[in-house]
Structures are given as structure tokens and as C-alpha cells.
Design a protein around this motif. Sequence first.
Motif, PDB file in Angstrom:
ATOM      1  N   TYR A 165       0.857  -1.197   0.000  1.00 16.00           N
ATOM      2  CA  TYR A 165       0.000   0.000   0.000  1.00 16.00           C
ATOM      3  C   TYR A 165       0.888   1.240   0.000  1.00 16.00           C
ATOM      4  O   TYR A 165       1.565   1.479  -0.978  1.00 16.00           O
ATOM      5  CB  TYR A 165      -0.992  -0.058   1.166  1.00 16.00           C
ATOM      6  CG  TYR A 165      -1.871  -1.304   1.091  1.00 16.00           C
ATOM      7  CD1 TYR A 165      -2.944  -1.352   0.215  1.00 16.00           C
ATOM      8  CD2 TYR A 165      -1.585  -2.443   1.841  1.00 16.00           C
ATOM      9  CE1 TYR A 165      -3.726  -2.491   0.094  1.00 16.00           C
ATOM     10  CE2 TYR A 165      -2.363  -3.588   1.731  1.00 16.00           C
ATOM     11  CZ  TYR A 165      -3.432  -3.608   0.868  1.00 16.00           C
ATOM     12  OH  TYR A 165      -4.185  -4.743   0.739  1.00 16.00           O
TER      13      TYR A 165
ATOM     14  N   ALA B  58     -10.082  -5.845  -5.029  1.00 16.72           N
ATOM     15  CA  ALA B  58      -9.071  -4.949  -5.616  1.00 16.72           C
ATOM     16  C   ALA B  58      -8.060  -4.494  -4.563  1.00 16.72           C
ATOM     17  O   ALA B  58      -6.869  -4.385  -4.838  1.00 16.72           O
ATOM     18  CB  ALA B  58      -9.746  -3.734  -6.245  1.00 16.72           C
ATOM     19  N   VAL B  59      -8.546  -4.254  -3.354  1.00 20.28           N
ATOM     20  CA  VAL B  59      -7.665  -3.779  -2.280  1.00 20.28           C
ATOM     21  C   VAL B  59      -6.767  -4.909  -1.768  1.00 20.28           C
ATOM     22  O   VAL B  59      -5.628  -4.677  -1.374  1.00 20.28           O
ATOM     23  CB  VAL B  59      -8.527  -3.172  -1.136  1.00 20.28           C
ATOM     24  CG1 VAL B  59      -7.699  -2.892   0.097  1.00 20.28           C
ATOM     25  CG2 VAL B  59      -9.186  -1.875  -1.600  1.00 20.28           C
ATOM     26  N   LYS B  62      -2.540  -8.754  -4.778  1.00 20.17           N
ATOM     27  CA  LYS B  62      -1.168  -8.262  -4.798  1.00 20.17           C
ATOM     28  C   LYS B  62      -0.589  -8.231  -6.209  1.00 20.17           C
ATOM     29  O   LYS B  62       0.603  -7.989  -6.383  1.00 20.17           O
ATOM     30  CB  LYS B  62      -0.296  -9.152  -3.896  1.00 20.17           C
ATOM     31  CG  LYS B  62      -0.721  -9.114  -2.440  1.00 20.17           C
ATOM     32  CD  LYS B  62       0.019 -10.150  -1.631  1.00 20.17           C
ATOM     33  CE  LYS B  62      -0.507 -10.197  -0.200  1.00 20.17           C
ATOM     34  NZ  LYS B  62       0.120 -11.249   0.584  1.00 20.17           N
ATOM     35  N   ALA B  64      -0.805  -6.582 -10.023  1.00 27.18           N
ATOM     36  CA  ALA B  64      -1.335  -5.475 -10.834  1.00 27.18           C
ATOM     37  C   ALA B  64      -2.145  -6.010 -12.013  1.00 27.18           C
ATOM     38  O   ALA B  64      -3.141  -5.411 -12.424  1.00 27.18           O
ATOM     39  CB  ALA B  64      -0.183  -4.606 -11.325  1.00 27.18           C
ATOM     40  N   ILE B  67      -5.629  -7.020 -10.766  1.00 31.05           N
ATOM     41  CA  ILE B  67      -6.413  -5.816 -10.451  1.00 31.05           C
ATOM     42  C   ILE B  67      -6.846  -5.142 -11.765  1.00 31.05           C
ATOM     43  O   ILE B  67      -7.967  -4.637 -11.877  1.00 31.05           O
ATOM     44  CB  ILE B  67      -5.608  -4.841  -9.557  1.00 31.05           C
ATOM     45  CG1 ILE B  67      -5.256  -5.515  -8.225  1.00 31.05           C
ATOM     46  CG2 ILE B  67      -6.407  -3.569  -9.278  1.00 31.05           C
ATOM     47  CD1 ILE B  67      -4.306  -4.726  -7.340  1.00 31.05           C
ATOM     48  N   TYR B  71     -10.446  -3.849 -13.317  1.00 27.88           N
ATOM     49  CA  TYR B  71     -10.651  -2.526 -13.919  1.00 27.88           C
ATOM     50  C   TYR B  71     -11.319  -2.685 -15.286  1.00 27.88           C
ATOM     51  O   TYR B  71     -12.236  -1.931 -15.634  1.00 27.88           O
ATOM     52  CB  TYR B  71      -9.296  -1.820 -14.042  1.00 27.88           C
ATOM     53  CG  TYR B  71      -9.403  -0.433 -14.623  1.00 27.88           C
ATOM     54  CD1 TYR B  71     -10.051   0.574 -13.913  1.00 27.88           C
ATOM     55  CD2 TYR B  71      -8.891  -0.131 -15.871  1.00 27.88           C
ATOM     56  CE1 TYR B  71     -10.179   1.845 -14.439  1.00 27.88           C
ATOM     57  CE2 TYR B  71      -9.008   1.135 -16.403  1.00 27.88           C
ATOM     58  CZ  TYR B  71      -9.652   2.123 -15.687  1.00 27.88           C
ATOM     59  OH  TYR B  71      -9.779   3.386 -16.209  1.00 27.88           O
ATOM     60  N   LEU B 140       1.610  -1.246  -9.154  1.00 25.13           N
ATOM     61  CA  LEU B 140       0.592  -1.876  -8.301  1.00 25.13           C
ATOM     62  C   LEU B 140      -0.231  -0.812  -7.569  1.00 25.13           C
ATOM     63  O   LEU B 140      -1.466  -0.867  -7.535  1.00 25.13           O
ATOM     64  CB  LEU B 140       1.273  -2.811  -7.287  1.00 25.13           C
ATOM     65  CG  LEU B 140       0.363  -3.507  -6.269  1.00 25.13           C
ATOM     66  CD1 LEU B 140      -0.591  -4.463  -6.960  1.00 25.13           C
ATOM     67  CD2 LEU B 140       1.192  -4.268  -5.227  1.00 25.13           C
ATOM     68  N   ARG B 144      -4.162  -0.086  -8.451  1.00 23.95           N
ATOM     69  CA  ARG B 144      -5.120  -0.341  -7.367  1.00 23.95           C
ATOM     70  C   ARG B 144      -5.989   0.901  -7.118  1.00 23.95           C
ATOM     71  O   ARG B 144      -7.205   0.798  -6.980  1.00 23.95           O
ATOM     72  CB  ARG B 144      -4.375  -0.735  -6.097  1.00 23.95           C
ATOM     73  CG  ARG B 144      -5.336  -1.021  -4.954  1.00 23.95           C
ATOM     74  CD  ARG B 144      -4.598  -1.402  -3.714  1.00 23.95           C
ATOM     75  NE  ARG B 144      -4.201  -2.790  -3.711  1.00 23.95           N
ATOM     76  CZ  ARG B 144      -3.032  -3.255  -3.328  1.00 23.95           C
ATOM     77  NH1 ARG B 144      -2.110  -2.416  -2.955  1.00 23.95           N
ATOM     78  NH2 ARG B 144      -2.775  -4.529  -3.330  1.00 23.95           N
ATOM     79  N   SER B 148     -10.012   1.031  -7.769  1.00 22.27           N
ATOM     80  CA  SER B 148     -10.894   1.313  -6.623  1.00 22.27           C
ATOM     81  C   SER B 148     -11.756   2.547  -6.893  1.00 22.27           C
ATOM     82  O   SER B 148     -12.968   2.529  -6.668  1.00 22.27           O
ATOM     83  CB  SER B 148     -10.076   1.547  -5.347  1.00 22.27           C
ATOM     84  OG  SER B 148      -9.220   0.471  -5.133  1.00 22.27           O
TER      85      SER B 148
END
Lengths: 213, 283
Positions: A165, B58-59, B62, B64, B67, B71, B140, B144, B148
Motif C-alpha cells: 500500500y 481490488a484492495v 497483490k 497489478a 487488479i 478494472y 501496483l 489499485r 478502486s
Amino acid sequence: MVFGAVMIPIWSAASKAVKTTLSVRQVPYLAIGAAFSFVIMMFNVPIPGGSSGHAVGGVLVAILIGPWAACIAVTVALVIQALLFGDGGITAIGANSFNMAFVLPFIGYYVYKIISSGSPAGSTRRIIGAGAGAYAGICAAALFAGIEFGLQPLLYHTANGQALYCPYGLNVAVPAMLFGHLLFIGWVEVIVTALAVKYLQKQDAVFFDGGIS
Amino acid sequence: MSNPLHKKHDFIERSILSALAFLKDATLSEEYANRKGFLQSLDPRFNTISFLAFLVTAVSLKSALLISSLYLLCLILATLSGIPIRKFLLRTLIFIPLFSLFIVLPTLFSFVTPGEPVWSFHVVGITGIITRPGLDGAVLFVVRVAASVSLVVLLSMTTRHSELLKVLRVFGIPQVFVLTVSMSYRYLYLFATMIENIFTAVKSRVGVVSHHRHGQNIVAWNIANTWNRTTQMSEDVYMAMLSRGYTGEPRLLSAFHAKPQDWLWLLCAVVICAFLFYKGYTL
């Protein structure tokens, strides 16, 4: 999400405090407080150099309706912002609420209370207290946000250490968050809160005798 | 004729624009939510739960690439729901993902993220080295954020805002809270219009404010004035609530009816999320 769990007892305590202090008559008052805390961000404040910024106004709302009611009002504003306008993030509501609906109004309100304690509703001490509270509240919220960002690479990373993150540790995230708030954003908050309290005193000083503390 | 540079720095103009942007966003969202389309045809409860599942996926992922597939699904759903893709991309890709890119920019370089170099360059005697872990992490992060933001914006564009707020009840949120959120949302329209009118009036009387202190006083006075007007209004609102039978216990009307296609959609959403989690685990 962790902060969502942290906020549950805080929201619960806020609901109880509001329920026992606010009468049924004041349900629209709380809704108006929430809408007010949302629209304060629409006011652009001119700053030296010809540019402008906007304030959060959480401490002003806490001074006007009390910190517990402000906690609910700011949470409602954040929910509307995240859910309806895609601004702020749904999964970050817990962390955002902890910083902006709990840390900011409570620290700001109690700094205001300490400084203005015993002073009459129309005194200058209340204006100074409001300004100091606004500065302390927004900087404390920024500090907590910096700590939350800075802890993420330590807690959430891949096996080879790549952050999942926020990529910056505490040594970068905390100074980055505090720098802007201590030098710039905090002062915008001071100006808006202190001047708004000054004008409210002129219009109707009775506003500063209420609230839910 | 107004000077664009002046306009950019004019806090009155910017306050009017902020209020107008809110009203425009809210009105546009309602316009799309009222259109006929795939997501609009679904029960808002099922729509919200499925989008929350996508969001959590999505959160949590790990990769890309995985994710990005979410999208892509989001873009397909937007097309099926009659959302103009160009407008959708402009709204979701311009500000927040670009801001995220700006945040992670330093992490691309070896001085923040050491590792295998993929590209190096020299500018005014300084050598910049972009590393593989830095690039992977930045991609990544931005993917993300983009996914989101797109998911939440698509949900808010395809569900009427009043219904989306009522859905909060499904998650066990107390009725008083839902009532407060719904009432606040209605006041926002009123307040945004009020702010726009106040600043238009200020502009017509003072033109452009030359000194920042004068401007700050105008803003603070207007905030205080808005608060005064709104608290006076709360008494009228309470009276209006009483006249409509409000007894202190809020009751919200619910017109939600689940159809077989809603359950089918929810099943599809769960399968998609489970598949992505599985792929993420085995990658």
C-alpha cells in the motif's frame, strides 16, 4: 479496515452521547451540522501570494455542536463524500473517520475549552481558543495520518519486502504530513475557525454556551 | 473580459466553482442512474454488495495484472450501463490516479527502492536509476487506486443517491444514522446553491478582492452567516417533520424487491472475486 473496527466503539459512544443530550427536535440540527461540515470545504480562503486553499472546519463544527455530535456530523460528511462522490475511499472510511471525525474535533474542542474556560461568550479568549484548537486539531489529525501511512510498509508487504500500500515508512510519511499542515494548512484552518467564531460572537454569542461535551 | 490568470487566483470564483462542481456532479450522477442499463436494472442492495466485494478484492490482491482485469470488468459494466466511456475515464483517471502517481514517483528510483536497475538516465550531472521493485510497486499502487476509484464512481453513477443511502440499512447501520445521512444529502443541494448565490452576490458588489485579509473576512463572515441561516432552518424542518407524522422514531420507506437476475448477478460477482483470489494465491 482496522480503523473501522477502532471506530465502532467511538461511533457507538457518540450515538449514546448524542441520544441522551440532543432532543428529538434536534435530529435535523445534527443533519444540518453534517451538511455544514461538508460545505465548509467549498469555501476557498484567500492566502498571501494570491492563491487560495480550503479548510476542513471540523473544530468549528465541534465548537458549535459539541465534539460527540461533530464526530457523527463529520463521519456523515465523509460517508457522503466516499459513497456518492468517489472521494476519500470506502475502505478508508474507518481511518479517515478516526483522524478527521475523532482526533481532529476532540483535540481541537478540548484545546478550545482549556483556553476559553470561564470566559464570557463574547470574549477574545474564545477566538484565540478557537484558532489554537483548530491548529492543534488539524496538526494532530495529520500526525495520526502520517503514522498510519508510515506503519503500512511495516505491516503489509510481499515476501521480498515490497510495500503493498503506502510505500513510505514513518521517517518519510510523518514529516511529509506534518510539514504541510504545520506551515500552511494549519494556518488556513486557524484563520477560518477564529474569524468565523468572531463573526458568530457578533451575531449571536449564545451559540457558544451549548454543545455536547 | 475576465483574465484567466486572475480567475485562477480569485477565491470568489473558486468558491462558486466548488459549489457548482458539487451540483453538477450530483445532477449528472442522478441522470445516469435514471438511464436504462445493466447496473441500473439491478436491485441497489445487490449492486452495492457486489461492488463492495469487487472493491475488497481490488484492495486485497497483490498482482497489478489481476487488479487490471477488475478494472477492465468495470469498464465493460460502465459500457453496458450506458455510461459514456470517455467521460467515465476523464472522471476516474485524471485527478486521483495522477495524484497517486505523483506520490509514488520517488519510489521508482534506486535511492528509495534499491534493486535490479531497469533504466538509468543523466540529467544535469545527476544519475537517476529506476529499479524493478520500484517500478512494480508503483504500478501496483496506481492500478489499485485507479480500479478502486472507478468501481466506487461507477456504483455512484448507476445507483440513485437516495437509494444508495437507504442501502446502508442492509449493513445494520441504525435508522437514525441513515436518516441523518439522507437529510444531510438533501441539505447539501440547498447549501451549495446558497454558497453559489452568496459568492455571486459578493462578486457583483466587490468585483475582485485585492487583499487577502479582506477576502478572509468575507469568507469567515459567510461561513458564520451560513451557520446562522441553517440553524434557523432546522426548527422549520422539525415542524415540517412533525406535520408529516414524525414521532421521534424514523421510518424509511423501502421499495427494494430482489429479482432472480439480482441473485444471479450476485453469484457471478462472488465467482469472479473467488476466481481472482484463487489466481492471486497461486501466482
